[in-house]
Structure formats: C-alpha cells, structure tokens
Write a protein that holds these residues in place. Sequence first.
Motif, short mmCIF file in Angstrom:
data_model
loop_
_atom_site.label_atom_id
_atom_site.label_comp_id
_atom_site.label_asym_id
_atom_site.label_seq_id
_atom_site.Cartn_x
_atom_site.Cartn_y
_atom_site.Cartn_z
N TRP A 1 7.01 5.63 -3.04
CA TRP A 1 8.40 6.00 -2.83
C TRP A 1 9.29 5.28 -3.84
CZ3 TRP A 1 5.30 5.80 1.63
CH2 TRP A 1 5.34 6.93 2.44
N PRO A 2 10.46 5.82 -4.12
CA PRO A 2 11.39 5.11 -4.99
C PRO A 2 11.97 3.89 -4.27
CG PRO A 2 12.44 7.07 -4.11
CD PRO A 2 11.00 7.14 -3.68
N PHE A 3 12.54 2.99 -5.04
CA PHE A 3 13.16 1.79 -4.47
C PHE A 3 14.31 2.17 -3.55
CE2 PHE A 3 16.41 -1.58 -4.66
CZ PHE A 3 15.66 -2.66 -4.22
N ASP A 4 15.09 3.16 -3.96
CA ASP A 4 16.23 3.66 -3.18
C ASP A 4 16.23 5.17 -3.28
OD1 ASP A 4 18.48 3.79 -1.65
OD2 ASP A 4 19.81 2.79 -3.07
N ILE A 5 17.02 5.82 -2.44
CA ILE A 5 17.07 7.28 -2.43
C ILE A 5 18.48 7.73 -2.78
CG2 ILE A 5 17.59 7.41 0.04
CD1 ILE A 5 15.87 9.93 0.14
N GLU A 6 18.57 8.70 -3.68
CA GLU A 6 19.88 9.22 -4.09
C GLU A 6 20.19 10.55 -3.40
OE1 GLU A 6 20.01 9.43 -8.31
OE2 GLU A 6 19.85 7.25 -8.61
N SER A 7 19.22 11.43 -3.34
CA SER A 7 19.44 12.75 -2.73
C SER A 7 19.11 12.65 -1.24
CB SER A 7 18.57 13.80 -3.42
OG SER A 7 18.87 13.86 -4.79
N GLN B 1 0.82 -1.21 0.00
CA GLN B 1 0.00 0.00 0.00
C GLN B 1 0.85 1.26 0.00
OE1 GLN B 1 -2.41 -0.85 3.50
NE2 GLN B 1 -4.09 -1.52 2.21
N GLY B 2 2.15 1.15 0.28
CA GLY B 2 3.05 2.28 0.24
C GLY B 2 3.79 2.46 1.54
N MET B 3 5.12 2.26 1.51
CA MET B 3 5.92 2.38 2.73
C MET B 3 7.38 2.65 2.37
SD MET B 3 6.20 -0.24 5.97
CE MET B 3 4.60 0.33 6.56
N ALA B 4 8.07 3.38 3.25
CA ALA B 4 9.51 3.62 3.10
C ALA B 4 10.19 3.43 4.44
CB ALA B 4 9.76 5.03 2.58
N ILE B 5 11.38 2.84 4.41
CA ILE B 5 12.17 2.61 5.62
C ILE B 5 13.52 3.29 5.42
CG2 ILE B 5 13.17 0.88 7.15
CD1 ILE B 5 11.04 -1.04 6.25
N THR B 6 13.89 4.15 6.35
CA THR B 6 15.10 4.97 6.21
C THR B 6 15.92 4.93 7.48
OG1 THR B 6 13.86 6.48 4.77
CG2 THR B 6 15.98 7.26 5.62
N PHE B 7 17.23 4.80 7.32
CA PHE B 7 18.15 4.98 8.45
C PHE B 7 18.87 6.30 8.27
CE2 PHE B 7 22.58 4.39 10.10
CZ PHE B 7 22.25 4.56 11.44
N ALA B 8 18.75 7.16 9.28
CA ALA B 8 19.44 8.45 9.28
C ALA B 8 20.53 8.42 10.34
CB ALA B 8 18.45 9.58 9.56
N ARG B 9 21.76 8.67 9.92
CA ARG B 9 22.92 8.59 10.81
C ARG B 9 23.27 9.98 11.34
NH1 ARG B 9 27.39 4.78 10.38
NH2 ARG B 9 26.51 4.13 8.37
N LEU C 1 15.90 5.09 13.01
CA LEU C 1 15.22 4.33 11.96
C LEU C 1 13.83 4.91 11.80
CD1 LEU C 1 15.50 1.84 10.06
CD2 LEU C 1 14.28 0.54 11.82
N ILE C 2 13.49 5.33 10.58
CA ILE C 2 12.19 5.95 10.31
C ILE C 2 11.40 5.08 9.35
CG2 ILE C 2 11.02 8.06 9.56
CD1 ILE C 2 14.68 8.38 9.86
N VAL C 3 10.16 4.77 9.71
CA VAL C 3 9.25 4.02 8.84
C VAL C 3 8.08 4.94 8.51
CG1 VAL C 3 7.81 1.98 8.55
CG2 VAL C 3 9.93 1.84 9.87
N SER C 4 7.89 5.21 7.22
CA SER C 4 6.82 6.11 6.75
C SER C 4 5.79 5.32 5.97
CB SER C 4 7.40 7.21 5.85
OG SER C 4 8.45 7.90 6.51
N SER C 5 4.51 5.64 6.15
CA SER C 5 3.43 4.90 5.50
C SER C 5 2.46 5.86 4.82
CB SER C 5 2.68 4.05 6.52
OG SER C 5 1.54 3.43 5.94
N THR C 6 1.82 5.38 3.76
CA THR C 6 0.75 6.15 3.11
C THR C 6 -0.58 5.98 3.84
OG1 THR C 6 0.25 4.28 1.64
CG2 THR C 6 1.81 5.93 0.83
N LEU D 1 21.03 14.91 11.60
CA LEU D 1 21.20 13.56 11.09
C LEU D 1 21.15 13.63 9.57
CD1 LEU D 1 18.89 13.52 13.59
CD2 LEU D 1 19.26 11.07 13.35
N ARG D 2 21.78 12.66 8.91
CA ARG D 2 21.74 12.61 7.44
C ARG D 2 21.24 11.24 7.01
NH1 ARG D 2 25.06 10.84 3.28
NH2 ARG D 2 24.84 12.01 1.31
N GLU D 3 20.30 11.25 6.06
CA GLU D 3 19.78 9.98 5.54
C GLU D 3 20.92 9.18 4.93
OE1 GLU D 3 15.28 11.41 4.26
OE2 GLU D 3 16.95 11.70 2.86
N THR D 4 21.03 7.91 5.32
CA THR D 4 22.14 7.06 4.88
C THR D 4 21.68 5.93 3.98
OG1 THR D 4 23.38 7.55 6.90
CG2 THR D 4 24.04 5.60 5.67
N ALA D 5 20.62 5.22 4.37
CA ALA D 5 20.13 4.07 3.60
C ALA D 5 18.61 4.09 3.62
CB ALA D 5 20.66 2.77 4.19
#
Length: 421
Positions: free
Chosen positions: A235-241, A204-212, A298-303, A224-228
């Motif tokens: 959301w995109p499969f991965d994040i570049e910016s 349904q839409g979710m992103a998982i991010t680790f910010a270091r 660790l951040i988990v975002s949902s739609t 903190l800066r987004e790392t992975a």
Amino acid sequence: MRNGQDAAELPRRKRGRPPGSRKTTVSEQKRSEPRDEQLIAIGTSGEKGWSPDEGASSLPHVNEVNEEKLTYASPEGTSTSFSNFLRTILYHDRTEITRVAREMDVAENTIYRWMNGSSEPRATYLKRLPDVLPEHRGQLSYAINQTFPGILDMQTVGIREVNKDIYRRVLDLVAMTVEEDTRFWQVSQTIFEYALLHLDAERQGMAITFARLMPAHKDGIHSLRETAMRGNVPWPFDIESKAYLGSTTLAGAAVTMQRMLVWNSIGGGDRLQVEVDDYETSACAAPVMRGGSIAGALIVSSTQPTFFNDPMACQAVVEYAQLLAIALTERDFQLHTLLNLRPMPELRGQREHITHSYVNRILTYARKYDISRLEAELRVRKEMELEFEELARTQVEQRYSQNEQISEQEKHYRVSSSGQS
C-alpha cells in the motif's frame, strides 16, 4: 652463577618462533593463497567465531575482499532457485548490493554468500527481502517459497496486547492541542504509526484507514468516505484518492451492525459478501462510536490471508477505534438511526475517476461560484457521492436485467427440450 650474575638478572628465553625461522616471502604468500573460486567459501569468514549472517560491524577486513572474486560460485555452494534469482538481479551491481546489505543490516560479503548458495539466510532476513527489493517482490517471493517452503507463511510471534503507552500519548495530545482539525490529524497519525509497528512489525503489508460518515441526506446517510490512511508496502504511505464506502463494504456492514467484523480469506466460507480492495487478503473493521452515535469505521487490511484469526489482532483494532473516537468532536457523531447506506461502485474505478477529476472540479467550483476552496471541496464531495450512487444503481439494474435474460433463455431452452422429448 655465571660471571657472578644473579639469577634474576639472567636474560629470559623469548617465546615464539624457534630459532632460524624466517618471515614468509611475498611470493610464498601468493602460493599459499586460496584459489579464486575458493575465496568466497573461505574469504574473511574463515576467521574463528564469525557467523556469515552477522552484521557488518563484526566482519573483519570485509573491504579487502575482491568483488570480482566473490561473484564466482563456491565449490561448497549449492545452487537454488533463491540463490540463482538473487544472483540474476544483483550480479555486478555493487551499488545495489551495498544498499541491500545496509537495509538488511548485514555485511556485503553475506549478500555474496547468499548469491552463490554458500550460506542460507535466516528466516527473518528472508521475510524482509521482498520489502527491500519491492520491484522483484512477486518473483523473489516465488523463489523463496521454492527453496524454503512455508517460510513466508510462518508467524514468528503472536500479536501482543495494546501497550498502555499509546493511551497516554493520545490523552496528552487531546489535552494539549487546541485546534480541532490539528488534534484529529495528530492523534490519528500517532495511532496509525503505532498500530503499524504493533500489528505489522515485520512489514509484511498492512493498511489502516479511517472512513468518516458522509453528511445525511433527507432520507439518511448513504455512505462513508475515506478520510485518513497510513500503509506499509504494497500500500502507499498515504492515500490521495479517497473513495466512498457503501453498504457492500466491510466498513459499511460494521457501522450498520454496530460491531467489529472480520473476513480472513478471499473465497473463504467465513467471508462476508463485501468488496475486496487491492492487495487485501484479510480485513477487520470496527465502528468508531460514542454512546449510541457513530462517526465512522476503522479498517485494518492485511496481505496475510488469516491474519485476523488471532483474537489479539481483532481486539487491538477495537481499541484503536476507541482511541480514535477520543480525538473527534460531538458534531462528528451521528445517530445510528440515520444510517441508510447504499451500494457504491467498485473502489478501483472510484479512485481512478477521483484522481483525474477531483482537484480540477474543486478549482472550477471555487472560481465559478466565488467560494473558498473548503466550501468548493464540500460541494464536490456531495455531488460525487450522488454520482457514484447513481452509477452503482445503474450497474445493479444492468446486472439484474442480464440475469433475467439468462433466466428466460434457460427457461425457454428447458421448455424446448421437454417438447422435443
């Protein structure tokens, strides 16, 4: 016995057609065939025991059905917002119909039946369709809600507890991987992939991010800066910016308070005053800790607007943060007393700026100072952090100045009004 024949030797009467029956001629077959406009309602699905929502493997002779005939509306069909919209985007596009049927794991004939309203999709198929047709997500979701109210908001199964298998997999990776950078990448991707399947099984839409945590300045750690990151559509499969998260984000608040934090709806009374990222309608952040030290969040975002009302979902985020801490080294953790987070600009603006300038600045620094790409990248990250911090400070001052002017104008108006009265 007749002619001396034994009873066992007498020829048995054959079962089947009565004597004199004959095969139906081709012309008679044509006269008995259903009319074109009835074919979609009868088609091959008229055979006993077949359900229109079954997979392609159970559909007999599906390739014998004429596509042009299937596109006509059935006399038994009912036109709805859903069927009309599906017919609009798929009409005469056999290639797209084939793709949708394959991804939905249904027969092509089932898609045609949905299009003319002679069959209604099950709830699981309705929830998957916006992901299969992402370019029409908004309009398709609207049509589904119009025809099947509340179906996209139904939560079929609650979140299960984290399976012990992911613990075993993470421990095996930590034990077997020698290089530190490789170990973190393998463990983080394994956790993210498992967590998405666990928490967003219906996509349904979710992103998982680790910010270091960024390195400390003289007066402490500013951001903190987004790392992975790993995401499901939208959301995109991965994040570049990779953006910087400051004191005005959920991740910043979670590491400052050293506990898991949640918000569940935009504008809701339970939401902290934190910045909301694109596509995000609920979020959960948990600090990644070891002892009294912190490495990030660790951040988990949902739609889904109330996704983290489920306590099991929140507990899962905490456990995944604990697992991620296993893959980090001691130098990745910093004392909590060093935290001195500052506001950062809004995330969309950061990502646009990083997309246009980050890589070019790294290459320029590497050539200018004759340093490695890694050294240049670390320098650019520090400079960008300070630049964003200064930009946010300027924006805050401008808003404060504007508010002061508005207050003065309101005060002057009240004084003038009281004098006239």
